[in-house]
Design an enzyme around this catalytic site. Structure first.
Site, mmCIF file in Angstrom:
data_model
loop_
_atom_site.group_PDB
_atom_site.id
_atom_site.type_symbol
_atom_site.label_atom_id
_atom_site.label_comp_id
_atom_site.label_asym_id
_atom_site.label_seq_id
_atom_site.Cartn_x
_atom_site.Cartn_y
_atom_site.Cartn_z
ATOM 1 N N ARG A 130 67.430 37.172 -61.026
ATOM 2 C CA ARG A 130 68.204 36.188 -60.247
ATOM 3 C C ARG A 130 67.688 34.755 -60.406
ATOM 4 N NH1 ARG A 130 68.534 40.282 -56.098
ATOM 5 N NH2 ARG A 130 70.521 41.332 -56.389
ATOM 6 N N LYS A 152 73.963 22.637 -67.421
ATOM 7 C CA LYS A 152 75.073 23.528 -67.802
ATOM 8 C C LYS A 152 74.533 24.552 -68.800
ATOM 9 C CE LYS A 152 79.198 20.678 -67.175
ATOM 10 N NZ LYS A 152 80.300 19.975 -67.855
ATOM 11 N N GLU A 194 78.045 12.089 -79.682
ATOM 12 C CA GLU A 194 77.756 12.143 -78.234
ATOM 13 C C GLU A 194 76.992 10.890 -77.782
ATOM 14 O OE1 GLU A 194 78.938 14.460 -76.178
ATOM 15 O OE2 GLU A 194 79.263 16.282 -77.358
ATOM 16 N N LYS A 235 73.341 9.891 -68.739
ATOM 17 C CA LYS A 235 73.715 11.237 -68.296
ATOM 18 C C LYS A 235 73.003 11.597 -66.990
ATOM 19 C CE LYS A 235 74.693 15.914 -69.340
ATOM 20 N NZ LYS A 235 75.017 16.937 -70.306
ATOM 21 N N GLU A 245 80.128 18.697 -61.212
ATOM 22 C CA GLU A 245 81.355 18.198 -61.842
ATOM 23 C C GLU A 245 82.573 18.290 -60.919
ATOM 24 O OE1 GLU A 245 81.663 18.944 -66.141
ATOM 25 O OE2 GLU A 245 83.817 19.031 -65.869
ATOM 26 N N ARG A 249 81.370 13.521 -63.218
ATOM 27 C CA ARG A 249 80.734 14.166 -64.374
ATOM 28 C C ARG A 249 81.743 14.508 -65.467
ATOM 29 N NH1 ARG A 249 75.871 18.677 -64.623
ATOM 30 N NH2 ARG A 249 75.925 18.891 -66.889
ATOM 31 N N ASN A 253 83.105 14.433 -70.614
ATOM 32 C CA ASN A 253 83.956 15.244 -71.496
ATOM 33 C C ASN A 253 84.920 14.400 -72.312
ATOM 34 O OD1 ASN A 253 82.844 17.711 -70.614
ATOM 35 N ND2 ASN A 253 84.067 17.580 -68.751
ATOM 36 N N HIS A 256 86.550 15.796 -75.410
ATOM 37 C CA HIS A 256 86.273 17.235 -75.475
ATOM 38 C C HIS A 256 87.510 18.106 -75.296
ATOM 39 C CE1 HIS A 256 82.197 15.780 -75.348
ATOM 40 N NE2 HIS A 256 81.686 16.999 -75.361
ATOM 41 N N HIS A 260 87.569 20.544 -78.196
ATOM 42 C CA HIS A 260 87.394 21.991 -78.043
ATOM 43 C C HIS A 260 88.572 22.745 -78.655
ATOM 44 C CE1 HIS A 260 84.293 21.913 -74.506
ATOM 45 N NE2 HIS A 260 83.728 21.766 -75.684
ATOM 46 N N HIS A 274 80.757 20.727 -83.418
ATOM 47 C CA HIS A 274 81.185 20.272 -82.089
ATOM 48 C C HIS A 274 81.307 18.741 -82.038
ATOM 49 C CE1 HIS A 274 81.493 19.946 -77.747
ATOM 50 N NE2 HIS A 274 80.450 19.128 -77.760
HETATM 51 N N1 GLY Z 1 78.267 18.064 -71.722
HETATM 52 C C1 GLY Z 1 78.936 17.615 -70.576
HETATM 53 C C2 GLY Z 1 78.156 17.832 -69.321
HETATM 54 O O1 GLY Z 1 77.000 18.193 -69.361
HETATM 55 O O2 GLY Z 1 78.692 17.663 -68.248
#
Ligand code: GLY
Length: 383
Positions: A130, A152, A194, A235, A245, A249, A253, A256, A260, A274
């Site tokens: 956990r 993430k 990025e 960031k 998010e 946040r 993206n 993206h 994607h 990517h």
């Molecule tokens: N890569 C986008 C984020 O971490 O929110």
């Protein structure tokens, strides 16, 4: 951000998340300090290093030597290189190996690698017993400026990218910019997309600095540390304000949603990295913004010019074999975009640009308008 006293001192960026706050340490040649930094945080911890077969040949021994030199006991888990490891089978393998290595709640997982290893090892750390702590040691430019920061973690589902995962913050990020010297020029450029993104979403001055200095970042002098640190600062600030998010946040993206879909259409393979999908996606997002009357056409051209000058693809037709599969079909791309995590009650989320350095989140772009926009882009593209 702690400003270094001299050029060779590492830069420290704080990710301010209350009791889950952590440092991102950035510097050239700092991998040998990894053990000492971890031992200071978790004295006596057992450490399992998760890496991939390619990164292992370059950096595993050096990382392990640093850890054992600091009195830490280590074990290693080596996965296959590439997106294939970000799978149910991949996470099962890593979890079972962590349990076999008797990694307990007070112990640590170290993710030594690019975005795939960071996402996979971080997700395994989030769910084994956990949740055990983990440290990110990103070895690609993309991982140093984006995926290693912000918590993430996850794997891909056969139905889409990053659809299974958890938020699990690392306790430390150690970004040695010298390890980027072994990246292929194409991998380095893909990560650069990025970096440029941070200028586009919120920092016009940084974008202008990148226009002047992108070649120095590739060369690996102090411009590289500056670019990584500025990206991480941007960031970290966004993540501190919106960890889960629920709003801001999503700006991270930019490019993206399109990117994607392009990655999915090419089968998440080496045809389109990517960052390359993000580069094309950012130009599409800028063009869509211009069509909505938000950004000046001159700014769109400036964005495309810079990404192209950095050696990145900027157009759909820059993708090898772009007339194959679902790539040249606006409806197929719309279907792929509908699987995006950012879809809420059937509405796509787009990050749009009002100017360079001024991005906004939009959930009210009509899907039919996006479809027509893509159909026009495809019709304009030479066969
Ligand atoms: N890569 C986008 C984020 O971490 O929110």
């Amino acid at each position: 951000m702690t400003i270094p006293l001299k050029k060779s001192d590492p830069i420290t960026v704080d990710v301010a998340l209350g009791e889950r706050s952590y440092d991102i340490v950035i510097g050239r040649g700092i991998l040998p300090s990894l053990g000492e930094r971890i031992a200071a945080l978790r004295p006596g911890a057992r450490v399992a290093v998760v890496t991939d077969a390619c990164v292992a040949t370059h950096w595993l021994q050096r990382a392990e030597a640093s850890l054992t030199g600091a009195g830490l006991t280590t074990s290693r888990i080596v996965v296959d290189e590439g997106e294939v490891s970000k799978s149910y089978a991949g996470v099962e393998f890593v979890c079972e190996e962590l349990i076999k290595a008797r990694i307990e709640r007070n112990d640590l997982v170290v993710a030594l690698g690019g975005g795939v290893v960071g996402d996979l090892a971080g997700f395994a750390a989030a769910i084994v017993r956990r949740g055990v702590d983990f440290v990110q040691v990103p070895t690609s430019l993309l991982a140093q400026v984006d995926s290693s920061v912000g918590g993430k973690t996850g794997i891909n589902s056969p139905q889409g990218k990053n659809l299974v995962g958890a938020f699990h913050q690392p306790i430390l990020v150690v970004a040695d910019t010298a390890v980027l010297d072994t990246l292929s020029p194409r991998q380095f450029r893909a990560g650069y997309a990025e970096v440029a993104k941070y200028g586009l979403i919120g920092d016009e001055a940084f974008f202008a600095w990148l226009e002047a200095h992108h070649a120095d970042i590739v060369k690996g002098d102090a411009a590289r540390e500056h670019a990584v640190a500025t990206s991480c600062c941007a960031k970290a600030a966004i993540v501190a304000r919106d960890e889960r998010e629920s709003g801001e946040r999503a700006l991270l993206n930019l490019g993206h949603t399109f990117g994607h879909a392009l990655e999915a259409a090419t089968g998440f393979c080496g045809r389109l990295y990517h960052g390359e999908g993000v580069s094309i996606g950012m130009v599409l997002a800028a063009e869509l913004s211009a069509q909505l009357g938000m950004i000046a056409a001159a700014d769109v051209s400036r964005i495309e010019r810079h990404l192209a000058a950095a050696g990145l693809p900027t157009r759909l037709q820059d993708i090898a074999g772009f007339r194959q599969e679902g790539l040249a079909d606006a409806d197929a791309l719309m279907t792929l975009m509908a699987q995006d995590k950012k879809v809420k009650r059937g509405r796509l989320t787009f990050i749009l640009l009002k100017a360079i350095g001024q991005a906004v989140v939009s959930t009210d772009v009509e899907p039919s308008m996006v479809r027509d926009f893509l159909a026009r882009k495809l019709a304009d593209a030479p066969a």
